[in-house]
Design a protein around this motif. Sequence first.
Motif, PDB file in Angstrom:
ATOM      1  N   PRO A  14       0.804  -1.227   0.000  1.00 44.64           N
ATOM      2  CA  PRO A  14       0.000   0.000   0.000  1.00 44.64           C
ATOM      3  C   PRO A  14       0.833   1.270   0.000  1.00 44.64           C
ATOM      4  O   PRO A  14       0.328   2.347  -0.271  1.00 44.64           O
ATOM      5  CB  PRO A  14      -0.814  -0.110   1.290  1.00 44.64           C
ATOM      6  N   GLY A  15       2.143   1.175   0.310  1.00 46.75           N
ATOM      7  CA  GLY A  15       3.021   2.343   0.264  1.00 46.75           C
ATOM      8  C   GLY A  15       2.844   3.297   1.427  1.00 46.75           C
ATOM      9  O   GLY A  15       3.121   4.488   1.292  1.00 46.75           O
ATOM     10  N   ILE A  16       2.398   2.815   2.560  1.00 50.47           N
ATOM     11  CA  ILE A  16       2.190   3.666   3.734  1.00 50.47           C
ATOM     12  C   ILE A  16       3.417   3.602   4.626  1.00 50.47           C
ATOM     13  O   ILE A  16       3.876   2.525   4.989  1.00 50.47           O
ATOM     14  CB  ILE A  16       0.949   3.211   4.520  1.00 50.47           C
ATOM     15  N   THR A  17       3.965   4.760   4.956  1.00 47.59           N
ATOM     16  CA  THR A  17       5.095   4.845   5.878  1.00 47.59           C
ATOM     17  C   THR A  17       4.783   5.893   6.938  1.00 47.59           C
ATOM     18  O   THR A  17       4.047   6.849   6.670  1.00 47.59           O
ATOM     19  CB  THR A  17       6.389   5.249   5.136  1.00 47.59           C
ATOM     20  N   PRO A  18       5.329   5.744   8.140  1.00 41.65           N
ATOM     21  CA  PRO A  18       5.097   6.759   9.175  1.00 41.65           C
ATOM     22  C   PRO A  18       5.702   8.101   8.764  1.00 41.65           C
ATOM     23  O   PRO A  18       6.802   8.158   8.227  1.00 41.65           O
ATOM     24  CB  PRO A  18       5.829   6.205  10.398  1.00 41.65           C
ATOM     25  N   SER A  19       4.954   9.159   9.010  1.00 39.78           N
ATOM     26  CA  SER A  19       5.465  10.492   8.693  1.00 39.78           C
ATOM     27  C   SER A  19       5.353  11.376   9.929  1.00 39.78           C
ATOM     28  O   SER A  19       4.382  11.302  10.679  1.00 39.78           O
ATOM     29  CB  SER A  19       4.694  11.111   7.527  1.00 39.78           C
ATOM     30  N   ASP A  20       6.354  12.188  10.125  1.00 43.19           N
ATOM     31  CA  ASP A  20       6.379  13.092  11.264  1.00 43.19           C
ATOM     32  C   ASP A  20       5.570  14.339  10.931  1.00 43.19           C
ATOM     33  O   ASP A  20       5.747  14.949   9.887  1.00 43.19           O
ATOM     34  CB  ASP A  20       7.825  13.462  11.587  1.00 43.19           C
ATOM     35  N   GLY A  21       4.686  14.729  11.815  1.00 50.29           N
ATOM     36  CA  GLY A  21       3.917  15.954  11.624  1.00 50.29           C
ATOM     37  C   GLY A  21       2.669  15.784  10.784  1.00 50.29           C
ATOM     38  O   GLY A  21       2.150  16.752  10.252  1.00 50.29           O
ATOM     39  N   GLY A  22       2.177  14.562  10.658  1.00 49.73           N
ATOM     40  CA  GLY A  22       0.989  14.324   9.844  1.00 49.73           C
ATOM     41  C   GLY A  22      -0.299  14.781  10.491  1.00 49.73           C
ATOM     42  O   GLY A  22      -1.249  15.151   9.812  1.00 49.73           O
ATOM     43  N   LEU A  23      -0.367  14.754  11.806  1.00 50.92           N
ATOM     44  CA  LEU A  23      -1.574  15.138  12.530  1.00 50.92           C
ATOM     45  C   LEU A  23      -1.262  16.255  13.514  1.00 50.92           C
ATOM     46  O   LEU A  23      -0.151  16.315  14.054  1.00 50.92           O
ATOM     47  CB  LEU A  23      -2.141  13.945  13.308  1.00 50.92           C
ATOM     48  N   PRO A  24      -2.224  17.102  13.785  1.00 46.37           N
ATOM     49  CA  PRO A  24      -1.987  18.137  14.795  1.00 46.37           C
ATOM     50  C   PRO A  24      -1.914  17.500  16.185  1.00 46.37           C
ATOM     51  O   PRO A  24      -2.554  16.493  16.459  1.00 46.37           O
ATOM     52  CB  PRO A  24      -3.202  19.047  14.663  1.00 46.37           C
ATOM     53  N   GLY A  25      -1.129  18.086  17.049  1.00 42.87           N
ATOM     54  CA  GLY A  25      -1.016  17.601  18.413  1.00 42.87           C
ATOM     55  C   GLY A  25       0.051  16.550  18.619  1.00 42.87           C
ATOM     56  O   GLY A  25       0.143  15.976  19.703  1.00 42.87           O
ATOM     57  N   LEU A  26       0.851  16.272  17.598  1.00 44.41           N
ATOM     58  CA  LEU A  26       1.878  15.248  17.727  1.00 44.41           C
ATOM     59  C   LEU A  26       2.931  15.641  18.761  1.00 44.41           C
ATOM     60  O   LEU A  26       3.383  14.797  19.540  1.00 44.41           O
ATOM     61  CB  LEU A  26       2.533  14.981  16.369  1.00 44.41           C
ATOM     62  N   SER A  27       3.287  16.902  18.810  1.00 43.70           N
ATOM     63  CA  SER A  27       4.284  17.340  19.796  1.00 43.70           C
ATOM     64  C   SER A  27       3.741  17.203  21.217  1.00 43.70           C
ATOM     65  O   SER A  27       4.480  16.830  22.133  1.00 43.70           O
ATOM     66  CB  SER A  27       4.707  18.780  19.527  1.00 43.70           C
ATOM     67  N   VAL A  28       2.443  17.468  21.403  1.00 44.53           N
ATOM     68  CA  VAL A  28       1.832  17.315  22.724  1.00 44.53           C
ATOM     69  C   VAL A  28       1.818  15.837  23.119  1.00 44.53           C
ATOM     70  O   VAL A  28       2.115  15.484  24.260  1.00 44.53           O
ATOM     71  CB  VAL A  28       0.406  17.897  22.730  1.00 44.53           C
ATOM     72  N   LEU A  29       1.504  14.966  22.177  1.00 44.35           N
ATOM     73  CA  LEU A  29       1.484  13.539  22.455  1.00 44.35           C
ATOM     74  C   LEU A  29       2.876  13.028  22.827  1.00 44.35           C
ATOM     75  O   LEU A  29       3.023  12.216  23.746  1.00 44.35           O
ATOM     76  CB  LEU A  29       0.945  12.767  21.246  1.00 44.35           C
ATOM     77  N   LYS A  30       3.904  13.537  22.153  1.00 41.43           N
ATOM     78  CA  LYS A  30       5.272  13.155  22.496  1.00 41.43           C
ATOM     79  C   LYS A  30       5.625  13.609  23.912  1.00 41.43           C
ATOM     80  O   LYS A  30       6.277  12.876  24.663  1.00 41.43           O
ATOM     81  CB  LYS A  30       6.266  13.756  21.501  1.00 41.43           C
ATOM     82  N   GLN A  31       5.193  14.800  24.299  1.00 40.34           N
ATOM     83  CA  GLN A  31       5.452  15.289  25.650  1.00 40.34           C
ATOM     84  C   GLN A  31       4.724  14.449  26.697  1.00 40.34           C
ATOM     85  O   GLN A  31       5.282  14.134  27.748  1.00 40.34           O
ATOM     86  CB  GLN A  31       5.034  16.754  25.788  1.00 40.34           C
ATOM     87  N   VAL A  32       3.489  14.068  26.393  1.00 41.57           N
ATOM     88  CA  VAL A  32       2.716  13.244  27.328  1.00 41.57           C
ATOM     89  C   VAL A  32       3.376  11.884  27.500  1.00 41.57           C
ATOM     90  O   VAL A  32       3.524  11.386  28.619  1.00 41.57           O
ATOM     91  CB  VAL A  32       1.254  13.103  26.849  1.00 41.57           C
ATOM     92  N   MET A  33       3.794  11.267  26.400  1.00 36.26           N
ATOM     93  CA  MET A  33       4.453   9.949  26.488  1.00 36.26           C
ATOM     94  C   MET A  33       5.776  10.037  27.238  1.00 36.26           C
ATOM     95  O   MET A  33       6.114   9.159  28.028  1.00 36.26           O
ATOM     96  CB  MET A  33       4.674   9.369  25.094  1.00 36.26           C
ATOM     97  N   GLY A  34       6.529  11.099  27.011  1.00 36.32           N
ATOM     98  CA  GLY A  34       7.776  11.299  27.744  1.00 36.32           C
ATOM     99  C   GLY A  34       7.531  11.473  29.239  1.00 36.32           C
ATOM    100  O   GLY A  34       8.270  10.942  30.070  1.00 36.32           O
ATOM    101  N   SER A  35       6.480  12.198  29.581  1.00 35.18           N
ATOM    102  CA  SER A  35       6.143  12.398  30.991  1.00 35.18           C
ATOM    103  C   SER A  35       5.687  11.094  31.639  1.00 35.18           C
ATOM    104  O   SER A  35       6.044  10.803  32.782  1.00 35.18           O
ATOM    105  CB  SER A  35       5.041  13.453  31.127  1.00 35.18           C
ATOM    106  N   LEU A  36       4.900  10.292  30.912  1.00 33.50           N
ATOM    107  CA  LEU A  36       4.476   8.999  31.441  1.00 33.50           C
ATOM    108  C   LEU A  36       5.675   8.067  31.644  1.00 33.50           C
ATOM    109  O   LEU A  36       5.731   7.326  32.632  1.00 33.50           O
ATOM    110  CB  LEU A  36       3.461   8.344  30.503  1.00 33.50           C
ATOM    111  N   ASN A  37       6.619   8.117  30.721  1.00 32.98           N
ATOM    112  CA  ASN A  37       7.820   7.303  30.849  1.00 32.98           C
ATOM    113  C   ASN A  37       8.614   7.724  32.092  1.00 32.98           C
ATOM    114  O   ASN A  37       9.072   6.882  32.861  1.00 32.98           O
ATOM    115  CB  ASN A  37       8.672   7.417  29.589  1.00 32.98           C
TER     116      ASN A  37
END
Length: 102
Positions: A14-37
Motif C-alpha cells: 500500500p506504500g504507507i510509511t510513518p510520517s512526522d507531523g501528519g496530525l496536529p497535536g503530535l508534539s503534545v502527544l510526544k510530551q505526554v508519552m515522555g512524561s508517562l515514561n
Amino acid sequence: MFLADTVIQLAYDPGITPSDGGLPGLSVLKQVMGSLNLFGIITAVGALAASAAVWAWGHHSGGHQAEANGKKGVMVSAGAALLLGAANGVVAFFSALGTQVH
C-alpha cells in the motif's frame, strides 16, 4: 485462479510509511508519552527501594516469605526500569526490523 488472486492481494504494497507531523497535536502527544515514561521510571525507583527494604527486613527477621517477596519485587522493578529506559530503543529496533519485511 482464486488462490493466485489472493496471493497477489497479499503481496500488494500500500506504500504507507510513518510520517512526522501528519496530525496536529503530535508534539503534545510526544510530551505526554515522555512524561508517562518519566513517571514510570520514578515509580520503579520507589518500588525498588521498598522491595529492597522488604528483602532486608525479611532476611534479618527470619521471614522467608517476606524475603522472597522482596527479592521478586527488586527483580520486577529493576526489569521495569530497564524496559522503561530502553523503550525508545526497543520500539525503534522493532520498527526498523518491520520495515525490512517484504
